[in-house]
Design an enzyme around this catalytic site. Structure first.
Site, PDB file in Angstrom:
ATOM      1  N   GLU A  23       0.823  -1.206   0.000  1.00 22.83           N
ATOM      2  CA  GLU A  23       0.000   0.000   0.000  1.00 22.83           C
ATOM      3  C   GLU A  23       0.859   1.260   0.000  1.00 22.83           C
ATOM      4  O   GLU A  23       0.498   2.259  -0.636  1.00 22.83           O
ATOM      5  CB  GLU A  23      -0.935  -0.008   1.211  1.00 22.83           C
ATOM      6  CG  GLU A  23      -2.084  -1.011   1.123  1.00 22.83           C
ATOM      7  CD  GLU A  23      -1.648  -2.441   1.390  1.00 22.83           C
ATOM      8  OE1 GLU A  23      -2.375  -3.373   0.990  1.00 22.83           O
ATOM      9  OE2 GLU A  23      -0.567  -2.628   1.991  1.00 22.83           O
TER      10      GLU A  23
ATOM     11  N   HIS B 233     -11.216  -6.795   7.644  1.00 22.66           N
ATOM     12  CA  HIS B 233     -11.609  -6.559   6.258  1.00 22.66           C
ATOM     13  C   HIS B 233     -13.039  -6.044   6.139  1.00 22.66           C
ATOM     14  O   HIS B 233     -13.641  -6.120   5.066  1.00 22.66           O
ATOM     15  CB  HIS B 233     -11.485  -7.855   5.437  1.00 22.66           C
ATOM     16  CG  HIS B 233     -10.099  -8.396   5.321  1.00 22.66           C
ATOM     17  ND1 HIS B 233      -9.475  -9.053   6.346  1.00 22.66           N
ATOM     18  CD2 HIS B 233      -9.218  -8.365   4.288  1.00 22.66           C
ATOM     19  CE1 HIS B 233      -8.264  -9.432   5.959  1.00 22.66           C
ATOM     20  NE2 HIS B 233      -8.075  -9.011   4.728  1.00 22.66           N
TER      21      HIS B 233
END
Length: 336
Positions: A71, A140
């Site tokens: 990321e 998540h």
């Protein structure tokens, strides 16, 4: 109005929310050659949620880039590209993983334009799949709009319909300020009419998606259909709920909220963010400052519980706001 074929109304074409993401990006890539896309598995695979299907085939590997699983690398590269003339659209697969690139998102990207006195802009979009309801578990499933909401310099978009996905994507990509674009996982299969060509929805403009005179429900993203269903059930009890889809948190359209409150005199926010630190807290504080005289009853917030998201669907339903929770809150408020 629907087209008519052989004397019968034709069925209007529908587009899914996930298809709208790809279509919104593609429209801007066709319009502006400076728009590029980058992220994990967004090219040949079409994205883990199939929200970038067709982009590689149409625009090629020079403009659609698969990246390593990092990321920091994705957002760092997007920042550099934006500062040097491109308009990158970077995907972070799950919004929970924004924490992995938080230094860029909180300390670097939002501050460049300010710190250079406007000499350098960072026109990038960070797209991410957001929210719960699908049993993906604690790491998540978080709704993280409130994380970005704490950072001055970021615009925050969270559309609830396919048409708004396309229109707001256009506005986000054209913005000279960085935009975090939250795509709700629970809405990806939802359908709606596709918008016309050149459709643009101004960031920071809320929409009244149902009119009513008894109470205002303010919602965002996946909570908009929850609020609408609650309003439908309440209507059967004689309670008319007006539903406002915020669409954006930054800019925050308080004018539309206050105008609705002037009609209804009662306010309920419906948010997936945890109650502690959720965007509803900011919204109701503005109402207290600017619209206190409009209220005939206390403000109520229906929000996520302050616990990690469970895997089990029955437990997850206890954490995330539901239609039943909204109906019960409004019913009590209407009787105040």
């Amino acid at each position: 109005m629907a087209d008519v074929i052989d004397g019968q109304p034709a069925i209007q074409r529908q587009i899914t929310y996930r298809e709208a993401v790809a279509e919104g990006i593609a429209r801007e890539m066709r319009r502006d050659p400076a728009v590029v896309c980058l992220g994990e598995d967004i090219a040949a695979a079409g994205g883990v949620f199939k929200t970038t299907v067709g982009l590689l085939e149409e625009f090629g590997p020079g403009r659609v880039w698969d990246t390593p699983i990092s990321e920091q690398a994705i957002v760092g590269a997007a920042m550099g590209a934006a500062m040097t003339g491109m308009r990158p659209v970077a995907e972070i697969m799950f919004s929970d993983f924004l924490a992995c690139c938080w230094d860029y998102l909180a300390n670097e990207i939002p501050k460049v334009r300010y710190m250079t006195g406007g000499q350098v802009t960072v026109p990038l979009v960070v797209r991410t799949a957001n929210g719960g309801g699908l049993g993906f578990g604690a790491q998540h499933s978080q709704a993280t709009e409130n994380w970005a909401f704490t950072i001055p310099g970021l615009k925050i978009a969270a559309p609830a319909t396919p048409a708004d996905v396309i229109g707001m994507m256009a506005a986000a990509i054209r913005s000279d300020d960085p935009v975090v674009f939250f795509e709700h996982k629970g809405l990806l299969a939802s359908k709606g009419a596709p918008p016309p060509p050149d459709h643009v929805v101004e960031l920071g403009r809320a929409a009244v998606v149902r009119e009513g005179g008894d109470v205002t429900l303010v919602a965002l993203a996946s909570m908009v259909p929850v609020a609408l269903e609650a309003a439908q059930r309440l209507d059967e009890e004689g309670i008319e709920a007006e539903v406002v889809d915020l669409r954006c948190l930054v800019p925050l359209d308080m004018s539309t909220v206050l105008a609705s409150l002037a009609r209804t005199s009662r306010l309920v926010t419906v948010e997936e963010n945890p109650y502690q630190g959720g965007w509803g807290g900011t919204l109701v504080s503005v109402v207290a400052d600017e619209g206190f005289g409009l209220l005939d009853a206390p403000v109520r917030r229906v929000a996520g519980e302050c616990v990690p998201l469970p895997f089990a669907d029955a437990l997850e339903e206890q954490v995330i706001p539901t239609v039943d929770k909204v109906v019960a809150t409004v019913r009590a408020l209407a009787a105040y």
